[in-house]
Design a protein around this motif. Structure first.
Motif, PDB file in Angstrom:
ATOM      1  N   ILE A 141      32.020 -17.420   3.391  1.00  0.00           N
ATOM      2  CA  ILE A 141      30.791 -18.198   3.232  1.00  0.00           C
ATOM      3  C   ILE A 141      31.084 -19.696   3.308  1.00  0.00           C
ATOM      4  N   ALA A 142      32.242 -20.116   2.769  1.00  0.00           N
ATOM      5  CA  ALA A 142      32.615 -21.526   2.868  1.00  0.00           C
ATOM      6  C   ALA A 142      32.794 -21.940   4.321  1.00  0.00           C
ATOM      7  N   ALA A 143      33.346 -21.026   5.140  1.00  0.00           N
ATOM      8  CA  ALA A 143      33.565 -21.334   6.551  1.00  0.00           C
ATOM      9  C   ALA A 143      32.289 -21.198   7.376  1.00  0.00           C
ATOM     10  N   LYS A 144      31.362 -20.368   6.907  1.00  0.00           N
ATOM     11  CA  LYS A 144      30.132 -20.130   7.676  1.00  0.00           C
ATOM     12  C   LYS A 144      28.988 -19.933   6.679  1.00  0.00           C
ATOM     13  N   PRO A 145      28.344 -21.024   6.268  1.00  0.00           N
ATOM     14  CA  PRO A 145      27.353 -20.946   5.178  1.00  0.00           C
ATOM     15  C   PRO A 145      26.110 -20.102   5.476  1.00  0.00           C
ATOM     16  N   ASP A 146      25.881 -19.760   6.736  1.00  0.00           N
ATOM     17  CA  ASP A 146      24.706 -18.940   7.059  1.00  0.00           C
ATOM     18  C   ASP A 146      25.103 -17.494   7.390  1.00  0.00           C
ATOM     19  N   ALA A 183      25.689 -11.404   6.233  1.00  0.00           N
ATOM     20  CA  ALA A 183      26.420 -10.201   5.835  1.00  0.00           C
ATOM     21  C   ALA A 183      27.438 -10.509   4.736  1.00  0.00           C
ATOM     22  N   ALA A 184      28.027 -11.696   4.779  1.00  0.00           N
ATOM     23  CA  ALA A 184      28.980 -12.066   3.734  1.00  0.00           C
ATOM     24  C   ALA A 184      28.278 -12.220   2.391  1.00  0.00           C
ATOM     25  N   TYR A 185      27.061 -12.789   2.404  1.00  0.00           N
ATOM     26  CA  TYR A 185      26.292 -12.877   1.160  1.00  0.00           C
ATOM     27  C   TYR A 185      25.964 -11.481   0.634  1.00  0.00           C
ATOM     28  N   THR A 186      25.558 -10.591   1.548  1.00  0.00           N
ATOM     29  CA  THR A 186      25.206  -9.228   1.127  1.00  0.00           C
ATOM     30  C   THR A 186      26.403  -8.525   0.495  1.00  0.00           C
ATOM     31  N   ASN A 187      27.559  -8.662   1.126  1.00  0.00           N
ATOM     32  CA  ASN A 187      28.735  -7.966   0.599  1.00  0.00           C
ATOM     33  C   ASN A 187      29.320  -8.666  -0.622  1.00  0.00           C
ATOM     34  N   ARG A 188      29.167  -9.981  -0.698  1.00  0.00           N
ATOM     35  CA  ARG A 188      29.595 -10.635  -1.934  1.00  0.00           C
ATOM     36  C   ARG A 188      28.694 -10.206  -3.086  1.00  0.00           C
ATOM     37  N   ALA A 189      27.407 -10.037  -2.785  1.00  0.00           N
ATOM     38  CA  ALA A 189      26.489  -9.535  -3.809  1.00  0.00           C
ATOM     39  C   ALA A 189      26.902  -8.142  -4.274  1.00  0.00           C
ATOM     40  N   ALA A 190      27.262  -7.274  -3.321  1.00  0.00           N
ATOM     41  CA  ALA A 190      27.691  -5.916  -3.682  1.00  0.00           C
ATOM     42  C   ALA A 190      28.955  -5.962  -4.539  1.00  0.00           C
ATOM     43  N   THR A 191      29.849  -6.892  -4.212  1.00  0.00           N
ATOM     44  CA  THR A 191      31.073  -7.049  -5.000  1.00  0.00           C
ATOM     45  C   THR A 191      30.738  -7.504  -6.412  1.00  0.00           C
ATOM     46  N   ARG A 192      29.846  -8.468  -6.519  1.00  0.00           N
ATOM     47  CA  ARG A 192      29.463  -8.966  -7.842  1.00  0.00           C
ATOM     48  C   ARG A 192      28.732  -7.885  -8.643  1.00  0.00           C
TER      49      ARG A 192
END
Length: 341
Positions: free
Chosen positions: A47-52, A55-64
Motif C-alpha cells: 500500500i505504501a508503494a501503491k496507495p490505490d 486488493a492490498a487493502y482488502t487483504n490487509r483487512a482480512a489479515t487484521r
C-alpha cells in the motif's frame, strides 16, 4: 592535492508498481501460511508503494480480521470499497468484521450487497443464513441455506444448518434428509448425527435415533448433552436402566447439569427407586431452584416414601412455577391449601 573523484552508487530499486506487486504476493503467501504479522507487514509495503491498491487493502483487512483488530480491518474494507465500489469480497469481509463487532443489521446488509455483486457466492449465502438463524428468523435462514446449496451443492455445512432451520420450523422429515445429505458429503460432521437423532425422535423413529446416538458417542464420549439425549430416547423406549446409565454418565461429565439430575429422577421413579429419585430431584432443585418438573418428580417420590406433607408442598410449588398438573396431583392426594393461581 587533488583527490580522486568517487561516484556515488544508488542501490537499485524496483519501480513502485512492481514493488507493490512483489510485496502483495509475499503478503498472500504469509496469509495462506497463517503468518499474519508477516502478512500485515507485506501488505503495508504494498500500500505504501501503491496507495490505490484495492486488493492490498482488502487483504490487509482480512489479515487484521484474523488478528482481531476489527476497527482497523473495518477502515481497510471501507477504503477498498471506495476504490472498488462493487467488490463482493470487500462487502463479504466487512460483513464478517461487523458481525464480530455485534453490528448484526449492518452485517446482514453487507452480506446482501455481496450477493448483489456475486449472486453465486455460496459463503455469503451461508454466512447470512447463520446470522439470520441466530437472530431467530428461521424461514429466512432456510432460504439462505437454499441459496448456498444452489451455489455450491457440495457444501455440507449448508445442508446441516438447513436441517437445523427445518427443525426450528417443525419440518422434521426435511431436517432428517438434510442431516443425512450433510453426512454423505462429510461423514465426520458429528453434529449432524446428534441433530439427526433429535429429528428422528421428534417423528417417533426411536430405533434410528438410538443408532445415531450410539454412532456419535462411539466417536465422541465427552459430551454430556449427547448422553442426556440418548438417555431421554432410552426413557421414551422404556429402557429405564439404560436411561439411568446415560443420565449418570452425563452427570459424571457435568455435575451441574440439572436436566440430567431431574431426568435420572424420572427414570428412578419408573423403577420404583423412590429414595434415589427424591435425592436426584433435590439435587436438580438445588442447581435450578425454579425447576418445576423437578418439584413434580420429587413430589411423586415423596408420596411413595410416605412423606405426604412434603409431597403436597412440592406439587404446589410445581404448579406455582407453571405446571398446573401439580395442583391436580395435590387435589387427588387430598392436600390441604389452595391451588396455585
Amino acid at each position: 592535492m587533488a583527490q580522486a573523484q568517487v561516484d556515488s552508487v544508488r542501490a537499485s530499486t524496483l519501480p513502485g508498481p512492481q514493488l507493490a506487486e512483489k510485496a502483495y504476493n509475499s503478503g498472500l503467501a504469509s496469509f495462506n501460511a497463517q503468518s499474519y504479522p508477516a502478512a500485515l507487514r507485506s501488505f503495508d509495503q504494498a500500500i505504501a508503494a501503491k496507495p490505490d491498491f484495492a486488493a492490498a487493502y482488502t487483504n490487509r483487512a482480512a489479515t487484521r480480521y484474523e488478528l482481531k483488530d476489527y476497527p482497523q480491518a473495518l477502515a481497510d474494507y471501507d477504503q477498498a470499497l471506495k476504490l472498488e465500489p462493487g467488490n463482493y469480497a470487500g462487502f463479504f469481509g466487512r460483513a464478517r468484521v461487523r458481525e464480530a463487532q455485534n453490528q448484526l443489521n449492518e452485517a446482514d446488509q453487507d452480506y446482501s450487497e455481496a450477493l448483489k455483486a456475486k449472486p453465486d457466492y455460496a459463503p455469503a449465502w451461508y454466512n447470512r443464513g447463520v446470522l439470520r438463524f441466530e437472530k431467530g428468523d428461521y424461514q429466512a435462514a432456510r432460504d439462505d441455506f437454499d441459496g448456498a446449496i444452489k451455489a455450491d451443492p457440495q457444501l455440507a455445512y449448508a445442508y446441516h444448518d438447513r436441517g437445523s432451520a427445518n427443525q426450528k420450523l417443525n419440518n422434521y422429515a426435511a431436517a432428517t434428509q438434510d442431516y443425512t445429505k450433510a453426512l454423505a458429503l462429510q461423514p465426520e460432521l458429528l453434529a449432524a448425527l446428534l441433530n439427526r437423532a433429535t429429528a428422528e425422535r421428534r417423528t417417533g423413529q426411536l430405533p434410528q435415533a438410538l443408532r445415531d446416538y450410539d454412532a456419535y458417542l462411539a466417536k465422541k464420549a465427552d459430551n454430556a448433552l449427547a448422553f442426556s439425549n440418548r438417555g431421554s430416547a432410552r426413557f421414551e423406549n422404556k429402557d429405564y436402566a439404560g436411561a439411568i446409565a446415560d443420565f449418570s454418565q452425563a452427570i459424571k461429565l457435568d455435575a451441574t447439569y440439572a436436566f440430567a439430575w431431574n431426568n435420572r429422577a424420572a427414570a428412578q421413579l419408573k423403577l420404583e427407586k423412590h429414595a434415589q429419585a427424591a435425592a436426584d430431584a433435590s439435587e436438580a432443585i438445588r442447581l435450578k431452584p425454579d425447576y418445576a418438573e423437578a418439584f413434580l418428580n420429587r413430589g411423586h417420590a415423596r408420596e411413595m416414601l410416605r412423606q405426604a406433607d412434603e409431597a403436597c408442598q412440592d406439587w404446589r410449588k410445581a404448579a406455582e412455577l407453571g405446571l398446573p398438573v401439580g395442583d391436580n396431583y395435590a387435589a387427588a392426594a387430598g392436600c390441604a391449601g389452595q391451588a396455585a393461581e
